[in-house]
Design a protein around this motif. Structure first.
Motif, mmCIF file in Angstrom:
data_model
loop_
_atom_site.group_PDB
_atom_site.id
_atom_site.type_symbol
_atom_site.label_atom_id
_atom_site.label_comp_id
_atom_site.label_asym_id
_atom_site.label_seq_id
_atom_site.Cartn_x
_atom_site.Cartn_y
_atom_site.Cartn_z
ATOM 1 N N ASP A 1 13.477 -26.212 -41.768
ATOM 2 C CA ASP A 1 12.794 -27.434 -41.350
ATOM 3 C C ASP A 1 12.162 -27.229 -39.978
ATOM 4 N N ILE A 2 10.850 -26.966 -39.937
ATOM 5 C CA ILE A 2 10.167 -26.687 -38.675
ATOM 6 C C ILE A 2 9.808 -27.958 -37.921
ATOM 7 N N SER A 3 10.110 -29.119 -38.480
ATOM 8 C CA SER A 3 9.788 -30.383 -37.816
ATOM 9 C C SER A 3 10.854 -30.791 -36.806
ATOM 10 N N ILE A 4 12.001 -30.102 -36.794
ATOM 11 C CA ILE A 4 13.105 -30.471 -35.914
ATOM 12 C C ILE A 4 12.948 -29.770 -34.568
ATOM 13 N N PRO A 5 12.946 -30.504 -33.456
ATOM 14 C CA PRO A 5 12.900 -29.855 -32.136
ATOM 15 C C PRO A 5 14.106 -28.954 -31.937
ATOM 16 N N ASN A 6 13.881 -27.814 -31.302
ATOM 17 C CA ASN A 6 14.955 -26.825 -31.141
ATOM 18 C C ASN A 6 16.189 -27.383 -30.452
ATOM 19 N N ASP A 7 15.972 -28.198 -29.414
ATOM 20 C CA ASP A 7 17.118 -28.591 -28.600
ATOM 21 C C ASP A 7 17.944 -29.733 -29.179
ATOM 22 N N VAL A 8 17.610 -30.190 -30.379
ATOM 23 C CA VAL A 8 18.463 -31.184 -31.033
ATOM 24 C C VAL A 8 19.129 -30.614 -32.286
ATOM 25 N N VAL A 9 18.889 -29.329 -32.553
ATOM 26 C CA VAL A 9 19.545 -28.681 -33.690
ATOM 27 C C VAL A 9 20.971 -28.316 -33.295
ATOM 28 N N LYS A 10 21.929 -28.731 -34.085
ATOM 29 C CA LYS A 10 23.335 -28.423 -33.817
ATOM 30 C C LYS A 10 23.639 -27.023 -34.349
ATOM 31 N N MET A 11 23.411 -26.063 -33.483
ATOM 32 C CA MET A 11 23.563 -24.672 -33.879
ATOM 33 C C MET A 11 25.024 -24.303 -34.122
ATOM 34 N N TYR B 1 20.286 -3.701 -28.912
ATOM 35 C CA TYR B 1 20.207 -4.756 -27.909
ATOM 36 C C TYR B 1 20.745 -6.049 -28.512
ATOM 37 N N TRP B 2 21.443 -6.831 -27.723
ATOM 38 C CA TRP B 2 21.839 -8.167 -28.159
ATOM 39 C C TRP B 2 21.764 -9.126 -26.977
ATOM 40 N N CYS B 3 21.548 -10.399 -27.295
ATOM 41 C CA CYS B 3 21.347 -11.387 -26.231
ATOM 42 C C CYS B 3 21.722 -12.774 -26.745
ATOM 43 N N GLY B 4 21.852 -13.707 -25.830
ATOM 44 C CA GLY B 4 22.170 -15.074 -26.214
ATOM 45 C C GLY B 4 22.033 -16.028 -25.049
ATOM 46 N N LEU B 5 21.936 -17.293 -25.379
ATOM 47 C CA LEU B 5 22.006 -18.357 -24.391
ATOM 48 C C LEU B 5 23.447 -18.860 -24.405
ATOM 49 N N TYR B 6 24.110 -18.783 -23.243
ATOM 50 C CA TYR B 6 25.564 -18.969 -23.257
ATOM 51 C C TYR B 6 26.062 -19.645 -21.980
ATOM 52 N N PRO B 7 25.686 -20.922 -21.758
ATOM 53 C CA PRO B 7 26.198 -21.634 -20.585
ATOM 54 C C PRO B 7 27.615 -22.165 -20.766
ATOM 55 N N SER B 8 28.034 -22.365 -22.027
ATOM 56 C CA SER B 8 29.355 -22.913 -22.331
ATOM 57 C C SER B 8 29.688 -22.601 -23.776
ATOM 58 N N GLU B 9 30.913 -22.860 -24.173
ATOM 59 C CA GLU B 9 31.286 -22.615 -25.566
ATOM 60 C C GLU B 9 30.571 -23.571 -26.516
ATOM 61 N N LYS B 10 30.484 -24.841 -26.133
ATOM 62 C CA LYS B 10 29.841 -25.863 -26.957
ATOM 63 C C LYS B 10 28.826 -26.637 -26.117
ATOM 64 N N GLY B 11 27.827 -27.197 -26.785
ATOM 65 C CA GLY B 11 26.851 -28.044 -26.133
ATOM 66 C C GLY B 11 26.612 -29.292 -26.959
ATOM 67 N N ALA B 12 26.278 -30.386 -26.289
ATOM 68 C CA ALA B 12 26.038 -31.642 -27.006
ATOM 69 C C ALA B 12 24.969 -32.442 -26.281
ATOM 70 N N LEU B 13 24.250 -33.245 -27.035
ATOM 71 C CA LEU B 13 23.224 -34.133 -26.495
ATOM 72 C C LEU B 13 23.819 -35.532 -26.414
ATOM 73 N N HIS C 1 21.828 -33.003 -21.937
ATOM 74 C CA HIS C 1 22.683 -32.002 -22.571
ATOM 75 C C HIS C 1 23.914 -31.777 -21.706
ATOM 76 N N VAL C 2 25.065 -31.767 -22.334
ATOM 77 C CA VAL C 2 26.314 -31.522 -21.617
ATOM 78 C C VAL C 2 27.038 -30.355 -22.273
ATOM 79 N N SER D 1 19.825 -27.293 -23.865
ATOM 80 C CA SER D 1 18.454 -27.470 -23.425
ATOM 81 C C SER D 1 17.583 -26.306 -23.877
ATOM 82 N N GLY D 2 16.484 -26.619 -24.553
ATOM 83 C CA GLY D 2 15.594 -25.592 -25.070
ATOM 84 C C GLY D 2 15.977 -25.068 -26.436
ATOM 85 N N GLY D 3 17.184 -25.375 -26.893
ATOM 86 C CA GLY D 3 17.639 -24.921 -28.202
ATOM 87 C C GLY D 3 18.506 -23.683 -28.115
#
Length: 213
Positions: A55-65, A99-111, A120-121, A198-200
């Motif tokens: 679903d490309i209509s969903i903004p990245n930063d609201v997808v519950k990854m 190579y590997w990478c990730g966005l990793y500010p915390s274990e979980k994130g929520a809006l 985002h917290v 934030s940003g997905g």
């Protein structure tokens, strides 16, 4: 570029187009050879443990990854695969880099709603080492792999909302010892933030192989 001589420079790079900066280009390895190259990879976050997000209509930063985990192995919390097909069975591998990478500010994130806006917290501190993962070659078993941390903004004053990191490991000898490089490669236990950030949420890996003809 097969059957041509070409120069390959490997660069370690991570930089964002923001007021903050990460690190600039830095040469890692340089080769001059007659040959070819292969690049495969995959992500390790999605809105489903095994199915792709369509679903490309969903903004990245609201997808519950959540972690993608395709290996049916209880010892892993994340895993994804990619395959090499139709490569020479036993090429003369000059260099293989993972190579590997990730966005990793915390274990979980929520809006969450705060006043008249959504914010985002984060919940839970990071766990474990970001440069320790599991690596499986075709018809093989998982091996512990510890890489070099190229960049990590966690605990610094840059990229505080998403804390990206990048790691690298030289896997040349592991692939040189294979009977064939064709088949499925699996990477497991890459760490990233699940939920909404934030940003997905984003994380993944790539394997780059250079071989001589």
């Amino acid at each position: 570029m097969k059957n041509l001589y070409f120069l390959i420079s490997f660069f370690l790079f991570f930089q964002f187009i923001y007021s903050q900066e990460g690190i600039a280009f830095k040469e890692n390895k340089q080769l001059y050879l007659q040959g070819n190259s292969i690049l495969i990879g995959n992500n390790i976050l999605g809105d489903d443990a095994t199915e792709p997000l369509m679903d490309i209509s969903i903004p990245n930063d609201v997808v519950k990854m959540k972690y993608i985990d395709v290996d049916n192995d209880e010892a892993t919390f994340s895993s994804s695969e990619a395959s090499i097909n139709n490569a020479p069975e036993k090429p003369k591998i000059a260099h293989a880099a993972l190579y590997w990478c990730g966005l990793y500010p915390s274990e979980k994130g929520a809006l969450r709603k705060s006043g008249n806006k959504m914010v985002h917290v984060g919940r839970g501190d990071r766990e474990g080492q970001i440069n320790s993962i599991l690596f499986k070659t075709p018809n093989g078993v998982y091996e512990n792999l510890t890489g070099k941390i190229i960049f990590d903004s966690y605990g610094t004053e840059v990229f505080t909302t998403n804390s990206p990191y990048v790691c690298y490991a030289d896997v040349t000898s592991k692939l040189q010892n294979l009977a064939s490089i064709n088949g499925t490669y699996t990477i497991a236990n890459i760490k990233a933030t699940e939920g909404e950030i934030s940003g997905g949420g984003s994380a993944g890996w790539l394997l780059y192989i250079v071989y001589e003809d």
